[in-house]
Motif scaffolding. Structure first.
Motif, short mmCIF file in Angstrom:
data_model
loop_
_atom_site.label_atom_id
_atom_site.label_comp_id
_atom_site.label_asym_id
_atom_site.label_seq_id
_atom_site.Cartn_x
_atom_site.Cartn_y
_atom_site.Cartn_z
N GLY A 199 12.72 11.79 -70.18
CA GLY A 199 12.15 13.12 -70.34
C GLY A 199 13.16 14.22 -70.10
O GLY A 199 13.24 15.20 -70.86
N VAL A 200 13.97 14.07 -69.05
CA VAL A 200 15.03 15.05 -68.77
C VAL A 200 16.05 15.07 -69.90
O VAL A 200 16.54 16.13 -70.31
N ALA A 201 16.38 13.90 -70.41
CA ALA A 201 17.34 13.81 -71.50
C ALA A 201 16.89 14.62 -72.72
O ALA A 201 17.70 15.30 -73.37
N GLU A 202 15.61 14.57 -73.01
CA GLU A 202 15.11 15.33 -74.16
C GLU A 202 15.31 16.83 -73.95
O GLU A 202 15.68 17.56 -74.89
N LEU A 203 15.07 17.30 -72.74
CA LEU A 203 15.25 18.73 -72.45
C LEU A 203 16.71 19.13 -72.62
O LEU A 203 17.02 20.19 -73.20
N TRP A 204 17.63 18.33 -72.12
CA TRP A 204 19.05 18.65 -72.24
C TRP A 204 19.52 18.59 -73.69
O TRP A 204 20.36 19.39 -74.11
N LEU A 205 18.99 17.65 -74.47
CA LEU A 205 19.40 17.52 -75.86
C LEU A 205 18.92 18.70 -76.70
O LEU A 205 19.54 19.02 -77.74
N ASP A 206 17.84 19.34 -76.30
CA ASP A 206 17.34 20.50 -77.05
C ASP A 206 18.40 21.59 -77.14
O ASP A 206 18.41 22.38 -78.10
N ALA A 207 19.29 21.64 -76.16
CA ALA A 207 20.35 22.65 -76.17
C ALA A 207 21.57 22.20 -76.96
O ALA A 207 22.49 23.00 -77.18
N THR B 85 21.35 19.99 -79.96
CA THR B 85 21.09 19.68 -81.37
C THR B 85 19.77 20.28 -81.79
O THR B 85 18.85 20.46 -80.97
N GLU B 86 19.69 20.60 -83.08
CA GLU B 86 18.46 21.13 -83.64
C GLU B 86 17.48 20.02 -84.00
O GLU B 86 16.30 20.30 -84.28
N LEU B 87 17.92 18.76 -84.03
CA LEU B 87 17.00 17.67 -84.31
C LEU B 87 16.01 17.55 -83.16
O LEU B 87 16.42 17.46 -81.98
N PRO B 88 14.72 17.55 -83.43
CA PRO B 88 13.72 17.52 -82.36
C PRO B 88 13.59 16.13 -81.75
O PRO B 88 14.13 15.15 -82.27
N PRO B 89 12.88 16.01 -80.64
CA PRO B 89 12.66 14.69 -80.03
C PRO B 89 12.01 13.72 -80.99
O PRO B 89 11.26 14.11 -81.91
N ALA C 288 18.07 8.72 -76.26
CA ALA C 288 17.25 9.76 -76.89
C ALA C 288 17.95 10.38 -78.09
O ALA C 288 17.30 10.72 -79.09
N ALA C 289 19.28 10.51 -78.04
CA ALA C 289 20.01 11.07 -79.18
C ALA C 289 19.95 10.12 -80.37
O ALA C 289 19.72 10.56 -81.51
N HIS C 290 20.15 8.82 -80.13
CA HIS C 290 20.00 7.85 -81.20
C HIS C 290 18.59 7.94 -81.82
O HIS C 290 18.44 7.92 -83.05
N ALA C 291 17.59 7.98 -80.97
CA ALA C 291 16.21 7.98 -81.45
C ALA C 291 15.92 9.22 -82.30
O ALA C 291 15.23 9.14 -83.33
N GLU D 189 27.52 6.54 -84.34
CA GLU D 189 28.00 6.45 -82.97
C GLU D 189 28.77 7.71 -82.57
O GLU D 189 28.64 8.20 -81.45
N GLY D 190 29.58 8.23 -83.49
CA GLY D 190 30.35 9.43 -83.19
C GLY D 190 29.47 10.65 -82.96
O GLY D 190 29.73 11.47 -82.07
N TRP D 191 28.40 10.77 -83.78
CA TRP D 191 27.48 11.90 -83.61
C TRP D 191 26.78 11.81 -82.26
O TRP D 191 26.68 12.80 -81.52
N VAL D 192 26.29 10.61 -81.93
CA VAL D 192 25.62 10.42 -80.64
C VAL D 192 26.58 10.70 -79.50
O VAL D 192 26.24 11.35 -78.50
N ASP D 193 27.81 10.21 -79.62
CA ASP D 193 28.83 10.43 -78.58
C ASP D 193 29.07 11.92 -78.36
O ASP D 193 29.10 12.39 -77.21
N GLU D 194 29.23 12.66 -79.44
CA GLU D 194 29.53 14.09 -79.32
C GLU D 194 28.32 14.88 -78.80
O GLU D 194 28.46 15.72 -77.90
N VAL D 195 27.14 14.61 -79.33
CA VAL D 195 25.95 15.34 -78.90
C VAL D 195 25.62 15.03 -77.45
O VAL D 195 25.26 15.91 -76.66
N THR D 196 25.75 13.76 -77.06
CA THR D 196 25.49 13.37 -75.67
C THR D 196 26.46 14.07 -74.72
O THR D 196 26.05 14.57 -73.66
#
Length: 474
Positions: A112-120, A122-126, A262-265, A343-350
């Motif tokens: 759940g926390v990961a989703e909140l941090w990812l909102d900042a 990437t524009e891809l929603p949960p 969460a980024a992969h998902a 993998e690179g996109w997930v790595d960078e966004v994470t």
């Protein structure tokens, strides 16, 4: 007569072996045993080398298990009943306790926390769907259907070639014991060899899937989407083992891995073509694989076709490694580029999402990069079985490219590239990230020129219509 002879009913070992053989052969046991000896198969030597216990009840269970395995394999290239059972057994090696309420709560809260941090970041929603904690056994249950999709195409070719080769290894004229089939009828040797090939391949896939269950952190960190529905999950036991010995708090490790999951998902859920794109590429690659039958025949001459352990060991050692064509190598190159981009996109966004919150984000990023580059024994097993390594070789290059695009054009432009597979960067872009923007501009210019040319052609085809319209308007 030797005391090791299993034909002696007064000897414990002999009595147990005789009962087992007679149960297998049925009413024709005496004739079948005589035929075995005539063909050089000495039951006494089989008894010595079997390693089985002398308890008739245990031996009876072994025979029943063999019957079940052969009768349940069906016509498919993989015996999935065996694969499932072995995967579950491998998953619990070393322990797989039921998750505690605290473990489940910690995992779901981290996601759940990961989703909140990812909102900042990437524009891809949960992704949506359920966030949960999984035991290793539960991970096997959730992901085995996708392993079926991944392995069956090449297993079809492998099992056909293996069955034909093993059938040739049987002594000429040898009759197989009727008791080996659940219905009691004498099995066809070729059919039984196909079942044996499916059994061996099922054992191998099950062992690899079960071993992976002890290495993965969630549903997505092998690089491919292992479930069809939107979902995020962590495997707390594996997360804790990974964190053990690191100079990083477990909570921080858990949050970093939750960010990756969460980024992969998000990517696999909202880039709707991506899952099918990757799995179709794997299928196309696997179905085009050819088997070097001559090499296979040479490799199995020294292997007893009834020894499943020897066959499984040969599969693991690469004896039956598939031969790839130049066309398959081209498919594989494109697939590896796509996996690297994921993998690179997930790595960078994470990393972008973690840096403001986790003190050890940089160190954890490097640990995961090295872990993915090295791979594990289970990944190597799948590489042997399917001819495909599940780890992206160029994820660092892909991460650098995604970072450059975000820096120069913004995160929205970076994420918009996933709108269509034709927009994805190529291997050339990974070689030269600095030239990506210029190549993209040139490509867009070529498309614009083509659109103008098409418009001119269509315009020349319709002057009469235009004139009619003009007259009507007047």
């Amino acid at each position: 007569m030797s005391t090791d002879d299993p034909r002696q009913p007064d000897m414990p070992g002999g009595s147990a072996w005789e009962q087992m053989l007679r149960q297998m052969f049925g009413p024709d046991a005496d004739e079948a045993l005589a035929q075995m000896r005539a063909q050089g198969l000495d039951p006494a030597e089989m008894a010595k080398a079997s390693g089985l216990p002398d308890d008739p009840a245990v031996l009876s269970q072994v025979v029943a298990q063999v019957q079940r395995m052969l009768s349940s394999s069906g016509d498919g290239p993989v015996n999935w009943d065996v694969a499932h059972d072995i995967a579950r057994q491998a998953a619990v090696q070393g322990g797989d306790p039921v998750l505690s309420p605290a473990e489940e709560r910690q995992a779901t809260e981290a996601l759940g926390v990961a989703e909140l941090w990812l909102d900042a970041a990437t524009e891809l929603p949960p992704a949506g769907g359920q966030a949960r904690a999984l035991s290793r056994s539960e991970w096997v249950e959730r992901t085995l259907p996708t392993w079926r999709t991944l392995t069956e195409p090449v297993a079809t070719s492998m099992s056909t070639a293996l069955a034909a080769t093993l059938a040739d290894q049987l002594p000429e004229g040898m009759a197989l014991p009727p008791g080996l089939t659940a219905g009691g009828a004498a099995p066809d040797p070729a059919a039984m060899m196909r079942q044996l090939g499916a059994l061996v391949f099922g054992m191998q896939v099950g062992q690899a899937a079960g071993s992976l269950s002890r290495e993965v952190f969630g549903l997505t960190d092998v690089g491919l989407p292992l479930v069809a529905e939107p979902a995020t999950a962590l495997v707390p036991g594996n997360v804790a083992e990974f964190a053990d010995g690191l100079d990083v708090p477990l909570e921080e490790v858990r949050l970093f891995l939750a960010l990756r999951e969460a980024a992969h998902a998000r990517l696999f859920t909202h880039v709707t073509w991506l899952r099918g794109h990757l799995l179709t590429a794997v299928d196309a690659y696997a179905r085009g694989i050819t088997i070097d039958v001559e090499s296979l025949e040479e490799s199995v001459r020294a292997i007893d076709p009834t020894d499943t352990a020897a066959l499984q060991g040969a599969l693991s050692s690469g004896v039956f490694a598939p031969q790839t064509t130049p066309e398959q190598q081209a498919v594989l190159a494109r697939l590896e580029t796509a996996l690297a981009l994921v993998e690179g996109w997930v790595d960078e966004v994470t990393a972008t999402a973690a840096l403001p919150h986790l003190p050890h984000a940089v160190a954890l990023r490097e640990m995961i990069r090295r872990r993915r580059a090295a791979g594990g024994p289970a990944e190597q097993t799948f590489a042997t079985l399917v001819g495909l390594e599940l780890r992206p070789r160029r994820s660092r290059d892909a991460a650098a490219l995604w970072a450059r695009i975000a820096r120069e054009q913004g995160p929205d432009a970076r994420d918009a590239i996933w709108d269509h597979p034709d927009l994805l960067p190529t291997a050339e872009d990974l070689d030269d990230p600095a030239g990506y923007a210029a190549r993209r501009t040139a490509a867009e210019g070529e498309h614009a020129d083509l659109d103008r040319a098409l418009a001119e052609i269509l315009g020349e085809d319709g002057p009469e219509d235009d004139g009619a319209d003009a007259a009507t308007s007047e």
